[in-house]
Design a protein around this motif. Sequence first.
Motif, PDB file in Angstrom:
ATOM      1  N   LYS A 390       0.821  -1.039  -0.040  1.00 30.62           N
ATOM      2  CA  LYS A 390      -0.173   0.054   0.048  1.00 30.62           C
ATOM      3  C   LYS A 390       0.893   1.441   0.009  1.00 30.62           C
ATOM      4  N   THR A 391       2.154   1.079   0.300  1.00 36.93           N
ATOM      5  CA  THR A 391       3.059   2.305   0.203  1.00 36.93           C
ATOM      6  C   THR A 391       4.194   1.962  -0.525  1.00 36.93           C
ATOM      7  N   PRO A 392       4.105   2.093  -1.822  1.00 40.19           N
ATOM      8  CA  PRO A 392       5.208   1.800  -2.838  1.00 40.19           C
ATOM      9  C   PRO A 392       6.335   2.819  -2.716  1.00 40.19           C
ATOM     10  N   GLU A 393       5.842   3.972  -2.129  1.00 44.19           N
ATOM     11  CA  GLU A 393       6.898   5.208  -2.082  1.00 44.19           C
ATOM     12  C   GLU A 393       7.953   5.039  -1.099  1.00 44.19           C
ATOM     13  N   ASN A 394       7.616   3.931  -0.208  1.00 41.77           N
ATOM     14  CA  ASN A 394       8.786   3.637   0.923  1.00 41.77           C
ATOM     15  C   ASN A 394       9.516   2.435   0.572  1.00 41.77           C
ATOM     16  N   TRP A 395       9.417   1.657  -0.465  1.00 40.24           N
ATOM     17  CA  TRP A 395       9.898   0.316  -0.870  1.00 40.24           C
ATOM     18  C   TRP A 395      11.521   0.520  -0.869  1.00 40.24           C
ATOM     19  N   LEU A 396      12.103   1.699  -1.465  1.00 37.86           N
ATOM     20  CA  LEU A 396      13.504   1.659  -1.550  1.00 37.86           C
ATOM     21  C   LEU A 396      14.270   1.866  -0.417  1.00 37.86           C
ATOM     22  N   SER A 397      13.464   2.251   0.692  1.00 33.64           N
ATOM     23  CA  SER A 397      14.215   2.295   2.171  1.00 33.64           C
ATOM     24  C   SER A 397      13.846   1.006   2.875  1.00 33.64           C
ATOM     25  N   GLY A 398      13.127   0.171   2.457  1.00 29.32           N
ATOM     26  CA  GLY A 398      12.416  -1.088   3.306  1.00 29.32           C
ATOM     27  C   GLY A 398      13.567  -2.007   3.349  1.00 29.32           C
ATOM     28  N   TYR A 399      13.453  -2.915   4.159  1.00 26.70           N
ATOM     29  CA  TYR A 399      14.115  -4.111   4.349  1.00 26.70           C
ATOM     30  C   TYR A 399      13.433  -5.399   3.827  1.00 26.70           C
ATOM     31  N   SER A 400      14.512  -6.430   3.715  1.00 28.33           N
ATOM     32  CA  SER A 400      13.798  -7.955   3.245  1.00 28.33           C
ATOM     33  C   SER A 400      14.614  -9.019   3.741  1.00 28.33           C
ATOM     34  N   PRO A 401      14.116 -10.104   4.124  1.00 28.12           N
ATOM     35  CA  PRO A 401      14.566 -11.290   4.410  1.00 28.12           C
ATOM     36  C   PRO A 401      15.328 -11.826   3.231  1.00 28.12           C
ATOM     37  N   CYS A 402      16.591 -12.583   3.453  1.00 23.85           N
ATOM     38  CA  CYS A 402      17.236 -13.328   2.311  1.00 23.85           C
ATOM     39  C   CYS A 402      16.025 -14.455   1.781  1.00 23.85           C
ATOM     40  N   PRO A 403      16.103 -14.741   0.666  1.00 30.73           N
ATOM     41  CA  PRO A 403      15.123 -15.898   0.417  1.00 30.73           C
ATOM     42  C   PRO A 403      15.501 -17.196   0.875  1.00 30.73           C
ATOM     43  N   LEU A 404      16.703 -17.459   1.203  1.00 34.31           N
ATOM     44  CA  LEU A 404      17.280 -18.742   1.773  1.00 34.31           C
ATOM     45  C   LEU A 404      17.457 -18.782   3.164  1.00 34.31           C
ATOM     46  N   CYS A 405      18.469 -17.889   3.659  1.00 37.56           N
ATOM     47  CA  CYS A 405      18.673 -17.859   5.201  1.00 37.56           C
ATOM     48  C   CYS A 405      18.001 -17.135   5.929  1.00 37.56           C
ATOM     49  N   ARG A 406      17.140 -15.995   5.495  1.00 34.47           N
ATOM     50  CA  ARG A 406      16.247 -15.266   5.928  1.00 34.47           C
ATOM     51  C   ARG A 406      16.963 -14.042   6.711  1.00 34.47           C
ATOM     52  N   SER A 407      18.326 -13.818   6.388  1.00 30.97           N
ATOM     53  CA  SER A 407      19.145 -12.767   7.108  1.00 30.97           C
ATOM     54  C   SER A 407      18.383 -11.554   6.535  1.00 30.97           C
ATOM     55  N   THR A 408      18.307 -10.501   7.129  1.00 31.31           N
ATOM     56  CA  THR A 408      17.726  -9.320   6.906  1.00 31.31           C
ATOM     57  C   THR A 408      18.747  -8.475   5.981  1.00 31.31           C
ATOM     58  N   PHE A 409      18.264  -7.771   5.039  1.00 28.06           N
ATOM     59  CA  PHE A 409      19.016  -6.950   4.174  1.00 28.06           C
ATOM     60  C   PHE A 409      18.303  -5.691   3.744  1.00 28.06           C
ATOM     61  N   CYS A 410      19.192  -4.595   3.313  1.00 29.00           N
ATOM     62  CA  CYS A 410      18.339  -3.560   2.625  1.00 29.00           C
ATOM     63  C   CYS A 410      19.070  -3.645   1.143  1.00 29.00           C
ATOM     64  N   ILE A 411      18.512  -2.313   0.652  1.00 34.22           N
ATOM     65  CA  ILE A 411      18.956  -2.211  -1.069  1.00 34.22           C
ATOM     66  C   ILE A 411      20.513  -1.942  -1.091  1.00 34.22           C
ATOM     67  N   LEU A 412      20.872  -1.501   0.025  1.00 33.91           N
ATOM     68  CA  LEU A 412      22.433  -1.144  -0.118  1.00 33.91           C
ATOM     69  C   LEU A 412      23.435  -2.441   0.065  1.00 33.91           C
ATOM     70  N   ASP A 413      22.712  -3.533   0.678  1.00 30.08           N
ATOM     71  CA  ASP A 413      23.643  -4.868   0.897  1.00 30.08           C
ATOM     72  C   ASP A 413      23.582  -5.572  -0.523  1.00 30.08           C
ATOM     73  N   VAL A 414      22.807  -5.081  -1.561  1.00 31.00           N
ATOM     74  CA  VAL A 414      22.920  -5.960  -2.816  1.00 31.00           C
ATOM     75  C   VAL A 414      23.938  -5.620  -3.861  1.00 31.00           C
ATOM     76  N   CYS A 415      24.777  -6.565  -4.075  1.00 26.96           N
ATOM     77  CA  CYS A 415      25.872  -6.211  -4.779  1.00 26.96           C
ATOM     78  C   CYS A 415      26.011  -7.074  -6.177  1.00 26.96           C
ATOM     79  N   LEU A 416      26.481  -6.121  -7.167  1.00 19.62           N
ATOM     80  CA  LEU A 416      26.564  -7.088  -8.280  1.00 19.62           C
ATOM     81  C   LEU A 416      27.806  -7.743  -8.199  1.00 19.62           C
ATOM     82  N   LEU A 417      28.085  -8.801  -9.257  1.00 21.27           N
ATOM     83  CA  LEU A 417      29.191  -9.739  -9.250  1.00 21.27           C
ATOM     84  C   LEU A 417      30.370  -9.137 -10.058  1.00 21.27           C
ATOM     85  N   ARG A 418      31.260  -9.172  -9.708  1.00 18.14           N
ATOM     86  CA  ARG A 418      32.492  -8.688 -10.665  1.00 18.14           C
ATOM     87  C   ARG A 418      33.067  -9.781 -11.430  1.00 18.14           C
TER      88      ARG A 418
END
Length: 418
Positions: A390-418
């Motif tokens: 209901k609040t898509p304007e807050n999605w970028l500042s939100g948090y999410s669990p890892c799909p596998l281990c459920r560790s919490t992360f934010c968008i700053l923690d997503v890294c592209l592979l080098r």
Amino acid sequence: MLIFYTIFFLIFCYIVIFPPKEFISAGLTLDNIVSSFIIEERENFINHHIKRTSINLIIFSLLPSIFIYGCKVLHWQEVENEIMTIDNFKKWNNKTYNEFNGLQFLLNFFFYFLGFTTFIFFLTCIIIKYYSLENWKNHPIAQNLTLYTSTVEISEINNESHENINKETNNLENFSIKKDSWVRVAESVSKEFQLIDKFSSNFGNSKFYLTNSWMIKVGIFNVNIVQKNDVELNLAVAKDHTLSHISDFGAQILEIKVNPIHKTNIQPFNIRLSSFDYNSLKESLKRPIIITENIVIKQSLSDRFVETFIDVINGNPKYTLPPIITLENCLGCLIKPSQVKLYKNCIDTSPETPNDAENSERTHCKMCYCRPMWCISCMAKWFASRQNQKTPENWLSGYSPCPLCRSTFCILDVCLLR
């Protein structure tokens, strides 16, 4: 009484042809009922739809006869009694004579119409019997596949995930199917349909599938099958709907015309799908779609977030993958290679308001030790699905669990592979 019966029958026919989503979710559709008596679609796609379309033709040709017979049960006896009353117990005058002629005409009309609808039903049965001769060789679906018996090539399939489906689908080298062997073409279509990496879309009473080599549109009475590399796609119509069951924000329905290039004997057909599925179709199709001028394709909220998500993480630090780790395809789409790694880069801060997260622990990002197993698009969709819709304007500042281990992360923690 006859009027109520007619209205009820028309509503019944409409539900059979265009079942509402409540009936579909409950499995109360004609296709589901018919499918319980024939081979399953996943086991033999072509055989299933040859028999399904044949049974549907028989059932629909029987509906007019059922309607007329229902009228007889409800009303004809009353009409006959009225005729006998006028004939035997009333004085003959102009009024009674006209009533008698009118009722007699109505009775004869129903009898003639019942005979006509019965003839249509038996004619349909004869046609289906003709289709079934020589292992359904004369069925329109078989005739369609016959056009590809001399030119079809099945691409090599070499994926370990397909082993449990059929051993014959592994490591198939390119080969040409001999003429007059539509059954071989049907087998190749059925095998590709069994694979899980196909595009599928449902719209109304039709379904659309895109496999490695084939484009398939499934209707009530017919199935259109064309080779993917032998068609030209034109996006001709785009209609906006403010109210839609697809999305709370409305939907845009696209109509794409499929024109065979070399097989001119195959009739062109149209496919309809939501604009939300357009990008997935393009990725699976791997060829351009001609767009008519002045058509603007509207993206879904999820697609727009994926683009923004990608733009943001492009500015994040890159993760250097250790040489001992081998990348596999994304667990979400099974098509793209793994592209991102969850690695804690942010600085933890305490939530300023209770609405920042479900609880204080979740707002503190944790180190994720899972290997890279997701592509960037699937990770973005997963992140969006864990936010408040209901609040898509807050999605970028939100948090999410890892799909596998459920560790919490934010968008700053997503890294592209080098």
